[in-house]
Design an enzyme around this catalytic site. Structure first.
Site, PDB file in Angstrom:
ATOM      1  N   THR A 129      10.204   5.992  -5.850  1.00  0.00           N
ATOM      2  CA  THR A 129      10.409   7.436  -5.929  1.00  0.00           C
ATOM      3  C   THR A 129      11.892   7.783  -6.012  1.00  0.00           C
ATOM      4  O   THR A 129      12.310   8.594  -6.837  1.00  0.00           O
ATOM      5  CB  THR A 129       9.780   8.129  -4.704  1.00  0.00           C
ATOM      6  OG1 THR A 129       8.363   7.937  -4.721  1.00  0.00           O
ATOM      7  CG2 THR A 129      10.076   9.626  -4.716  1.00  0.00           C
ATOM      8  N   CYS A 130      12.696   7.167  -5.175  1.00  0.00           N
ATOM      9  CA  CYS A 130      14.114   7.532  -5.082  1.00  0.00           C
ATOM     10  C   CYS A 130      14.818   7.433  -6.424  1.00  0.00           C
ATOM     11  O   CYS A 130      15.488   8.365  -6.863  1.00  0.00           O
ATOM     12  CB  CYS A 130      14.806   6.653  -4.050  1.00  0.00           C
ATOM     13  SG  CYS A 130      16.574   7.002  -3.876  1.00  0.00           S
ATOM     14  N   CYS A 133      15.681  10.948  -5.106  1.00  0.00           N
ATOM     15  CA  CYS A 133      17.086  11.115  -4.736  1.00  0.00           C
ATOM     16  C   CYS A 133      18.059  11.070  -5.901  1.00  0.00           C
ATOM     17  O   CYS A 133      18.934  11.931  -6.032  1.00  0.00           O
ATOM     18  CB  CYS A 133      17.519  10.031  -3.740  1.00  0.00           C
ATOM     19  SG  CYS A 133      16.222   9.281  -2.757  1.00  0.00           S
ATOM     20  N   LYS A 156      17.515  13.781  -8.739  1.00  0.00           N
ATOM     21  CA  LYS A 156      17.731  15.054  -8.037  1.00  0.00           C
ATOM     22  C   LYS A 156      19.215  15.318  -7.826  1.00  0.00           C
ATOM     23  O   LYS A 156      19.709  16.433  -8.034  1.00  0.00           O
ATOM     24  CB  LYS A 156      16.973  15.017  -6.709  1.00  0.00           C
ATOM     25  CG  LYS A 156      17.141  16.221  -5.785  1.00  0.00           C
ATOM     26  CD  LYS A 156      18.362  16.147  -4.884  1.00  0.00           C
ATOM     27  CE  LYS A 156      18.451  14.906  -4.052  1.00  0.00           C
ATOM     28  NZ  LYS A 156      17.528  14.883  -2.934  1.00  0.00           N
ATOM     29  N   TYR A 203      12.648  20.136   2.421  1.00  0.00           N
ATOM     30  CA  TYR A 203      13.894  19.807   1.741  1.00  0.00           C
ATOM     31  C   TYR A 203      13.752  19.745   0.225  1.00  0.00           C
ATOM     32  O   TYR A 203      14.675  20.131  -0.513  1.00  0.00           O
ATOM     33  CB  TYR A 203      14.479  18.500   2.291  1.00  0.00           C
ATOM     34  CG  TYR A 203      13.761  17.245   1.883  1.00  0.00           C
ATOM     35  CD1 TYR A 203      14.173  16.510   0.782  1.00  0.00           C
ATOM     36  CD2 TYR A 203      12.656  16.777   2.603  1.00  0.00           C
ATOM     37  CE1 TYR A 203      13.516  15.360   0.400  1.00  0.00           C
ATOM     38  CE2 TYR A 203      11.992  15.622   2.218  1.00  0.00           C
ATOM     39  CZ  TYR A 203      12.420  14.920   1.125  1.00  0.00           C
ATOM     40  OH  TYR A 203      11.755  13.784   0.741  1.00  0.00           O
ATOM     41  N   GLU A 245      15.999  22.117  -2.187  1.00  0.00           N
ATOM     42  CA  GLU A 245      16.920  21.528  -3.166  1.00  0.00           C
ATOM     43  C   GLU A 245      16.631  22.036  -4.571  1.00  0.00           C
ATOM     44  O   GLU A 245      17.554  22.395  -5.314  1.00  0.00           O
ATOM     45  CB  GLU A 245      16.825  20.002  -3.098  1.00  0.00           C
ATOM     46  CG  GLU A 245      17.405  19.444  -1.804  1.00  0.00           C
ATOM     47  CD  GLU A 245      17.202  17.951  -1.632  1.00  0.00           C
ATOM     48  OE1 GLU A 245      17.934  17.355  -0.824  1.00  0.00           O
ATOM     49  OE2 GLU A 245      16.314  17.378  -2.291  1.00  0.00           O
ATOM     50  N   VAL A 275      20.502  14.245   5.172  1.00  0.00           N
ATOM     51  CA  VAL A 275      21.161  15.379   4.514  1.00  0.00           C
ATOM     52  C   VAL A 275      20.184  16.044   3.560  1.00  0.00           C
ATOM     53  O   VAL A 275      19.350  15.383   2.938  1.00  0.00           O
ATOM     54  CB  VAL A 275      22.421  14.907   3.749  1.00  0.00           C
ATOM     55  CG1 VAL A 275      22.913  15.975   2.794  1.00  0.00           C
ATOM     56  CG2 VAL A 275      23.531  14.552   4.726  1.00  0.00           C
ATOM     57  N   HIS A 290      44.325  18.122   8.668  1.00  0.00           N
ATOM     58  CA  HIS A 290      44.499  19.530   8.299  1.00  0.00           C
ATOM     59  C   HIS A 290      45.142  19.650   6.917  1.00  0.00           C
ATOM     60  O   HIS A 290      46.032  18.870   6.583  1.00  0.00           O
ATOM     61  CB  HIS A 290      45.388  20.206   9.351  1.00  0.00           C
ATOM     62  CG  HIS A 290      45.607  21.665   9.098  1.00  0.00           C
ATOM     63  ND1 HIS A 290      44.628  22.612   9.343  1.00  0.00           N
ATOM     64  CD2 HIS A 290      46.681  22.340   8.611  1.00  0.00           C
ATOM     65  CE1 HIS A 290      45.104  23.806   9.036  1.00  0.00           C
ATOM     66  NE2 HIS A 290      46.347  23.664   8.582  1.00  0.00           N
ATOM     67  N   GLU A 298      37.777  19.201  10.310  1.00  0.00           N
ATOM     68  CA  GLU A 298      38.624  19.178  11.496  1.00  0.00           C
ATOM     69  C   GLU A 298      38.061  20.038  12.613  1.00  0.00           C
ATOM     70  O   GLU A 298      38.332  19.816  13.800  1.00  0.00           O
ATOM     71  CB  GLU A 298      40.045  19.628  11.163  1.00  0.00           C
ATOM     72  CG  GLU A 298      40.178  21.093  10.787  1.00  0.00           C
ATOM     73  CD  GLU A 298      41.628  21.484  10.479  1.00  0.00           C
ATOM     74  OE1 GLU A 298      42.468  21.408  11.390  1.00  0.00           O
ATOM     75  OE2 GLU A 298      41.912  21.846   9.318  1.00  0.00           O
TER      76      GLU A 298
END
Length: 462
Positions: A44-45, A50, A53, A188, A192, A354, A451, A456
């Site tokens: 599938t990935c 993934c 996508k 998800y 997406e 994620v 920074h 941060e």
């Protein structure tokens, strides 16, 4: 391909990420290994998940960047129109190249592989129906079932016209971009897809049963993504379900919702969940399933049948490609790698994940509600911050960032991290290592901030 033997040390059913990883690792340890795949290597990935996508997400993200390029002084008065067909052709070619890479990697490791559909026959042998219709039979000392999952659709008796829509696999077959699209589901995959379509200019409708999206994630992710999707122009139909789908003469679809509202679109995509890919004749060898039709395994990926193992989406648990890969490698290490690996197993705690929403969102560890339930409210402290990235300082367009750090006990061990904002995937990969190692809030604070960055904020929260 060399001639295929009939008996193997290790036989793997399923050529997805987990199956391929396990097969290659077994062969590396010297085990004669056979892998059987019904469609295309990568599962599938690689083929309908993934990888393609993420290509679509990149396109949509780039469209967003182009829309604010003028705010940075660029002249973008020219034609920046998007060609769906062009991208699809290039994306499909990329996936095909990956399929070839998978084949070559198997050959390099000495893994035999065949294309066909496998099942256990009444004799306990693995029977494979090849693509030309011929049947072959195999046996092995150890057998791994890593067949993954497949899309789930509503039942026809539930919704009239359900087959007028497509599933997530169908999304990758679309030859042209729909001007109007409806996505059903708050998970998800749906989130997406909705972000991709909206970013590329389609009128996008998202139909969800509750009030927020991504309901398995922490509230800060649910609320931030839902709110931003609405602000960015996605039509979020809350507390809604589709009851009927009707096709019009011009090919458009009318969706009747439980609210009484009718939504007209050119394409309907069901993203209501996935289920295990079975049909393997498991009853012939007695492999047990749970009430979700997932294969039951213990912490070492063992089924109830001796020398038969399973991992990945077909067993449920944490359904992520890297999890299946890690579990597959550890299983092969334990089976064929010698005494040094005899107790190796997959740790399913603190797995980072994620969602490639717009903007991205990521999570590792416990949600705030889960942490309170496990440790008690008096043992939990929450640090959080919401702001807008400096990237948007030159523009009227503002994309949100929201970070939440959940700590437990007097030493404030970090038990949960939940982030929304640009580059969340890259940020979380690094912080995931720290949390997996047992980092505390002091450890975060003792890391000097870089920074100016968004990340941060994670080491300066008070």
């Amino acid at each position: 391909m060399p001639s295929i033997a009939q008996h193997y040390k290790y036989l793997v059913i399923g050529g997805g990420s987990g199956g391929v990883a396990s097969a290659r690792r077994a062969a590396k340890h010297g085990a004669k290994t056979l892998l059987i795949e019904g469609k295309a290597l990568g599962g599938t990935c690689v083929n309908v998940g993934c990888v393609p996508k993420k290509v679509m997400w990149y396109a949509s993200d780039l469209a967003g960047k182009l829309s604010i390029a003028k705010d940075y002084g660029f002249n973008v008065a020219g034609d920046f129109s998007f060609n769906w067909t062009t991208l699809k052709e290039k994306r499909d070619a990329y996936v095909k190249r990956l399929n070839g890479i998978y084949e070559r990697n198997l050959e390099k490791e000495g893994v035999d592989y065949v294309y066909g559909w496998a099942k256990f026959n009444p004799d306990g042998k693995v029977e494979v129906t090849l693509h030309d219709g011929k049947k072959t039979f195999y046996s092995a000392d150890h057998i791994l079932i890593a067949t993954g999952g497949q899309t789930a659709l509503p039942r026809e008796e539930q919704i009239t016209g359900v087959k007028l829509g497509i599933d997530s696999d169908g999304f990758f077959k679309l030859e042209k971009q729909p001007k109007r699209v409806a996505i059903v589901g708050a998970g998800y995959i749906g989130i997406e897809f909705a972000g991709v379509f909206n970013g590329l200019g389609s009128e996008t409708h998202l139909i969800i049963r509750g009030d927020t999206v991504l309901r398995k994630f922490d509230d800060i992710i649910q609320e931030t993504v839902t709110s931003y999707y609405e602000k960015s122009g996605i039509n979020v139909h809350k507390q809604s379900q589709v009851t009927k789908v009707t096709k019009n003469e011009d090919g458009s679809l009318d969706l009747l919702l439980t609210t009484g509202k009718t939504v007209q679109v050119d394409e309907l995509i069901w993203t209501i969940g996935r289920k295990s890919f079975l049909g393997l004749g498991l009853d012939n060898i007695g492999v047990k399933l749970n009430d979700k039709d997932q294969i039951i395994v213990d912490e070492y990926q063992r089924t109830n049948v001796p020398n038969v193992y399973s991992l990945g989406d077909v067993v449920g648990n944490v359904e992520l490609t890297p999890v299946a890969i890690a579990a597959g490698r550890k299983l092969s290490n334990r089976l064929f790698g010698g005494d040094q690996f005899k107790d190796q197993k997959m740790d399913y705690n603190n797995v980072p994940s994620v969602v490639f929403s717009h903007p991205e969102s990521g999570s590792i560890g416990l949600t705030e509600k889960q942490a309170i339930e496990r440790f008690g409210k008096d043992q939990i402290k929450v640090y959080q911050s919401k702001f807008v990235s400096m990237f948007y300082a030159m523009s009227e367009h503002k994309s949100p960032i929201a970070y939440k750090l959940i700590v437990q006990g007097d030493n404030e061990k970090v038990v949960g991290l939940h982030i929304v904002g640009d580059s969340s995937a890259e940020i979380l990969q690094g912080f995931g290592v720290a949390i997996k190692m047992g980092a505390t809030k002091d450890d975060f604070d003792n890391c000097v901030a870089i920074h100016p960055t968004s990340a941060e904020e994670l080491v300066t929260m008070v």
